[in-house]
Write a protein that holds these residues in place. Sequence first.
Motif, PDB file in Angstrom:
ATOM      1  N   LEU A 192       0.835  -1.208   0.000  1.00 38.52           N
ATOM      2  CA  LEU A 192       0.000   0.000   0.000  1.00 38.52           C
ATOM      3  C   LEU A 192       0.868   1.255   0.000  1.00 38.52           C
ATOM      4  CD1 LEU A 192      -2.774  -1.180   2.490  1.00 38.52           C
ATOM      5  CD2 LEU A 192      -3.191  -0.394   0.151  1.00 38.52           C
ATOM      6  N   ASP A 193       1.921   1.265   0.809  1.00 37.65           N
ATOM      7  CA  ASP A 193       2.844   2.413   0.843  1.00 37.65           C
ATOM      8  C   ASP A 193       3.465   2.642  -0.534  1.00 37.65           C
ATOM      9  OD1 ASP A 193       2.327   2.614   3.529  1.00 37.65           O
ATOM     10  OD2 ASP A 193       4.190   1.640   4.172  1.00 37.65           O
ATOM     11  N   ALA A 194       3.892   1.549  -1.159  1.00 38.42           N
ATOM     12  CA  ALA A 194       4.536   1.654  -2.472  1.00 38.42           C
ATOM     13  C   ALA A 194       3.559   2.183  -3.510  1.00 38.42           C
ATOM     14  CB  ALA A 194       5.076   0.289  -2.898  1.00 38.42           C
ATOM     15  N   PHE A 195       2.304   1.692  -3.443  1.00 34.01           N
ATOM     16  CA  PHE A 195       1.304   2.166  -4.399  1.00 34.01           C
ATOM     17  C   PHE A 195       1.090   3.668  -4.246  1.00 34.01           C
ATOM     18  CE2 PHE A 195      -2.814   3.482  -5.822  1.00 34.01           C
ATOM     19  CZ  PHE A 195      -2.956   2.835  -7.040  1.00 34.01           C
ATOM     20  N   GLU A 196       0.956   4.100  -3.003  1.00 39.32           N
ATOM     21  CA  GLU A 196       0.692   5.521  -2.755  1.00 39.32           C
ATOM     22  C   GLU A 196       1.839   6.394  -3.270  1.00 39.32           C
ATOM     23  OE1 GLU A 196      -0.166   5.563   1.450  1.00 39.32           O
ATOM     24  OE2 GLU A 196      -2.329   5.441   1.093  1.00 39.32           O
ATOM     25  N   ALA A 197       3.059   5.937  -3.081  1.00 37.62           N
ATOM     26  CA  ALA A 197       4.223   6.706  -3.533  1.00 37.62           C
ATOM     27  C   ALA A 197       4.232   6.815  -5.058  1.00 37.62           C
ATOM     28  CB  ALA A 197       5.507   6.049  -3.034  1.00 37.62           C
ATOM     29  N   GLN A 198       3.939   5.689  -5.712  1.00 37.37           N
ATOM     30  CA  GLN A 198       3.938   5.668  -7.173  1.00 37.37           C
ATOM     31  C   GLN A 198       2.814   6.546  -7.716  1.00 37.37           C
ATOM     32  OE1 GLN A 198       1.310   3.185  -8.566  1.00 37.37           O
ATOM     33  NE2 GLN A 198       1.493   4.438 -10.426  1.00 37.37           N
ATOM     34  N   GLN A 199       1.629   6.447  -7.093  1.00 33.96           N
ATOM     35  CA  GLN A 199       0.487   7.226  -7.576  1.00 33.96           C
ATOM     36  C   GLN A 199       0.717   8.733  -7.360  1.00 33.96           C
ATOM     37  OE1 GLN A 199      -3.287   7.511  -5.458  1.00 33.96           O
ATOM     38  NE2 GLN A 199      -4.358   6.673  -7.236  1.00 33.96           N
ATOM     39  N   ALA A 200       1.368   9.089  -6.254  1.00 33.24           N
ATOM     40  CA  ALA A 200       1.599  10.503  -5.955  1.00 33.24           C
ATOM     41  C   ALA A 200       2.455  11.157  -7.029  1.00 33.24           C
ATOM     42  CB  ALA A 200       2.250  10.659  -4.582  1.00 33.24           C
ATOM     43  N   SER A 201       3.356  10.394  -7.624  1.00 36.58           N
ATOM     44  CA  SER A 201       4.175  11.007  -8.674  1.00 36.58           C
ATOM     45  C   SER A 201       3.513  10.924 -10.040  1.00 36.58           C
ATOM     46  CB  SER A 201       5.583  10.398  -8.694  1.00 36.58           C
ATOM     47  OG  SER A 201       5.523   9.067  -9.141  1.00 36.58           O
ATOM     48  N   ALA A 202       2.785   9.820 -10.301  1.00 39.47           N
ATOM     49  CA  ALA A 202       2.158   9.663 -11.621  1.00 39.47           C
ATOM     50  C   ALA A 202       0.876  10.486 -11.751  1.00 39.47           C
ATOM     51  CB  ALA A 202       1.859   8.192 -11.878  1.00 39.47           C
ATOM     52  N   TRP A 203       0.067  10.494 -10.703  1.00 39.63           N
ATOM     53  CA  TRP A 203      -1.239  11.161 -10.728  1.00 39.63           C
ATOM     54  C   TRP A 203      -1.331  12.139  -9.547  1.00 39.63           C
ATOM     55  CZ3 TRP A 203      -5.931   7.367 -11.803  1.00 39.63           C
ATOM     56  CH2 TRP A 203      -5.777   6.782 -13.071  1.00 39.63           C
ATOM     57  N   PRO A 204      -0.583  13.228  -9.577  1.00 40.20           N
ATOM     58  CA  PRO A 204      -0.536  14.117  -8.402  1.00 40.20           C
ATOM     59  C   PRO A 204      -1.905  14.699  -8.025  1.00 40.20           C
ATOM     60  CG  PRO A 204       0.539  15.134 -10.311  1.00 40.20           C
ATOM     61  CD  PRO A 204       0.275  13.715 -10.674  1.00 40.20           C
ATOM     62  N   TRP A 205      -2.847  14.721  -8.980  1.00 41.55           N
ATOM     63  CA  TRP A 205      -4.160  15.324  -8.708  1.00 41.55           C
ATOM     64  C   TRP A 205      -5.026  14.462  -7.800  1.00 41.55           C
ATOM     65  CZ3 TRP A 205      -2.352  13.628 -13.384  1.00 41.55           C
ATOM     66  CH2 TRP A 205      -2.911  12.455 -13.879  1.00 41.55           C
ATOM     67  N   VAL A 206      -4.613  13.237  -7.534  1.00 37.48           N
ATOM     68  CA  VAL A 206      -5.436  12.397  -6.663  1.00 37.48           C
ATOM     69  C   VAL A 206      -5.432  12.936  -5.240  1.00 37.48           C
ATOM     70  CG1 VAL A 206      -5.777  10.076  -5.725  1.00 37.48           C
ATOM     71  CG2 VAL A 206      -5.105  10.369  -8.115  1.00 37.48           C
ATOM     72  N   ARG A 207      -4.317  13.518  -4.822  1.00 36.70           N
ATOM     73  CA  ARG A 207      -4.294  14.180  -3.509  1.00 36.70           C
ATOM     74  C   ARG A 207      -5.270  15.332  -3.537  1.00 36.70           C
ATOM     75  NH1 ARG A 207       0.641  13.994  -0.365  1.00 36.70           N
ATOM     76  NH2 ARG A 207       1.936  12.343  -1.189  1.00 36.70           N
ATOM     77  N   THR A 208      -6.054  15.477  -2.495  1.00 37.59           N
ATOM     78  CA  THR A 208      -6.955  16.628  -2.457  1.00 37.59           C
ATOM     79  C   THR A 208      -6.191  17.837  -1.945  1.00 37.59           C
ATOM     80  OG1 THR A 208      -7.628  16.098  -0.229  1.00 37.59           O
ATOM     81  CG2 THR A 208      -8.992  15.214  -1.998  1.00 37.59           C
ATOM     82  N   ARG A 209      -6.746  19.012  -2.217  1.00 39.60           N
ATOM     83  CA  ARG A 209      -6.110  20.224  -1.720  1.00 39.60           C
ATOM     84  C   ARG A 209      -6.706  20.639  -0.376  1.00 39.60           C
ATOM     85  NH1 ARG A 209      -7.137  24.374  -4.307  1.00 39.60           N
ATOM     86  NH2 ARG A 209      -8.795  23.730  -5.707  1.00 39.60           N
TER      87      ARG A 209
END
Lengths: 470, 208
Positions: free
Chosen positions: B190-207
């Motif tokens: 799960l940690d690895a997925f989140e790290a990968q997604q944060a760089s590939a799809w930065p918009w998934v993080r909410t503001r």
Amino acid sequence: MIRSRTLYQKIWDAHVVERGEDGTCLLYIDRHLVHEVTSPQAFEGLRAAGRRVRRTDLTLAVPDHNVPTTPDRVFGIRDEESRLQVEALETNTRDFGVPYIPMLDSRQGIVHVVGPEQGFTLPGLTIVCGDSHTSTHGAFGALAFGIGTSEVEHVLATQSLRLRPAKTLNVVCDGTLAKGVTAKDLILHIIGILGTAGGTGHVIEYTGEALRGLSMEGRMTVCNMSIEAGARAGLIAPDDVTFAYLKGRPLAPQGAVWDQAVEAWRGLPSDPGARYDATVHVDASVLAPTVTWGTSPQDVAPITGVVPDPAQEPDPVKAASMRQALAYMGLEPGTRLQDLAVDRVFIGSCTNGRLEDLREAASVVRGRTVAPGVQVLVVPGSGLVKRQAEEEGLDRIFREAGCLWREPGCSMCLGMNEDRLSPGERCASTSNRNFEGRQGRGGRTHLLSPAMAAAAAVTGHLTDVREMTR
Amino acid sequence: MKPFQILTGVAAPLPRVNVDTDQIIPKQFLKTVKRTGLGAGLFYDFRFKPDGTPDPTFVLNQPAYKDAKILVGGANFGCGSSREHAPWALLDFGISCVIAPSFADIFFNNCFKNGVLPLALPDEQVQRLMALVTDRPGTALTVDLRERRILGPDGAPLFNTPFPVDPDRRRALLEGEDEITTTESRGESLDAFEAQQASAWPWVRTRA
């Protein structure tokens, strides 16, 4: 060569954390909407096990099912149990650090109206909520589906779910809708074709010319009722209409990240040649305004039709269930649907409680008055919808016609608050379920579009709205 | 979760199609913040007349069926809302197995999370069971998840082939698995997925 994939497969593949040998995947969940009814036991479970919420930033809570819609709610919720449940959500979100929109906040409303409105809902994401109408968010090209409370707890704790991939069903809506025929008529018609279990085990992707022509509001109405055809999720590929709706929303990305996101979202639509497990074609151009006559959303007929006769149904199981439905609904076979007098009208819900829905209803009500003896409840889907409607003067149109203009919430869609039918009352309703007892024990629900509901409100019986807008 | 391995008990017939979760547990019972005590509301509008007295014609009010542990139902059982109160109500009433030709997805899934076995069997098998438990009220069946068999009152298997059930779900029921604990053991993934997604799809993080 790269395999052609559907929209569903693309979203699924992009969220696989781990893939098991039997195809079961641990799937990452990007957005979790939480309301007061299906979450208290989940938070209690976290507490008992000493767990925290893994990603509070991907979670958003708002009370909707229980909240009163009367203006006196500023003084608190009178119903003791409802009040305790809303208070539990308040306490739980505070204890666990989850973002919370309280009942008296102008952004409060039905979760499925609030999510898109805030830009919490975005294309390509996985979105869950302890509510079957989570399918609504599929209108943005997000994989969105309802879950039970155990899964709510699982997502709160791990931001993931263990799932098996679904099958895909392509519902191609050819042609364009005629004047007076709306997204609600289209989805009721589709459910009539598929049946209430026709989509079980499937995710429905809606495609075709009629779909492309719909606004985001209309697309949400269509996806919202996917569950009434048994499908956990409905999907519509994102396009410029989607992006225009989302741009500038409070939680949507901005600046360079927005541009980057849109570029990625343009790659989401199903590839040419992508294979679906099943495909159904619907000719949208021949549709009339559609209403339900029975106690399942599949029991649909054009407004120009009559109550069907179980004696004409060859399948004995279906015939028996039709008889049961007609007895509950107090209907005789052969009765013209337009002759059915209504006692109540409900305009609202996550299916049809958005601004465009209220505009449509208001355009029919304008300059007319509610029929004697009919009570009409208009319940905006959110505080922001309500405010916008009031800025446009829609509330005045409704009030002057004799409708009740209320505060936002789920209201009489399921009657968890005081908004309920009495036994035997017949209701024209823009909501999503006509189950026995859904809107109140013994209540008789006919599902229809906002314009059709408004027409019934002023004539006092089910009416073909096309005859009023000529 | 309490494991489900083998269950013997009275089976009650409910020959209706599209039994929805509003029927299984009506709205007024959803205001609880607990998982327990929902048996009182199970099939409330069927079990009780509008004046609140029991309706003797409803199957679960009949003496032979009032202690039912198994329900034999019609197609598309559990359609409608996602309320997990539906399996909670069944379980609280004492029913931990529902047999039907088909189930709605969310209800089906919710059952497995609570030690309730929803068993989808071919139409003709369900019809046979429906006839058996209707003709002889109070008939006890045994549902053996270990052997994937349904046994009649005489202890003999009713069907020649073991019933179908997803192997992973069967395992989870037999073990009474705590799924969250299992998933937590995958924390690194799960940690690895989140790290990968944060760089590939930065918009998934909410503001927010």
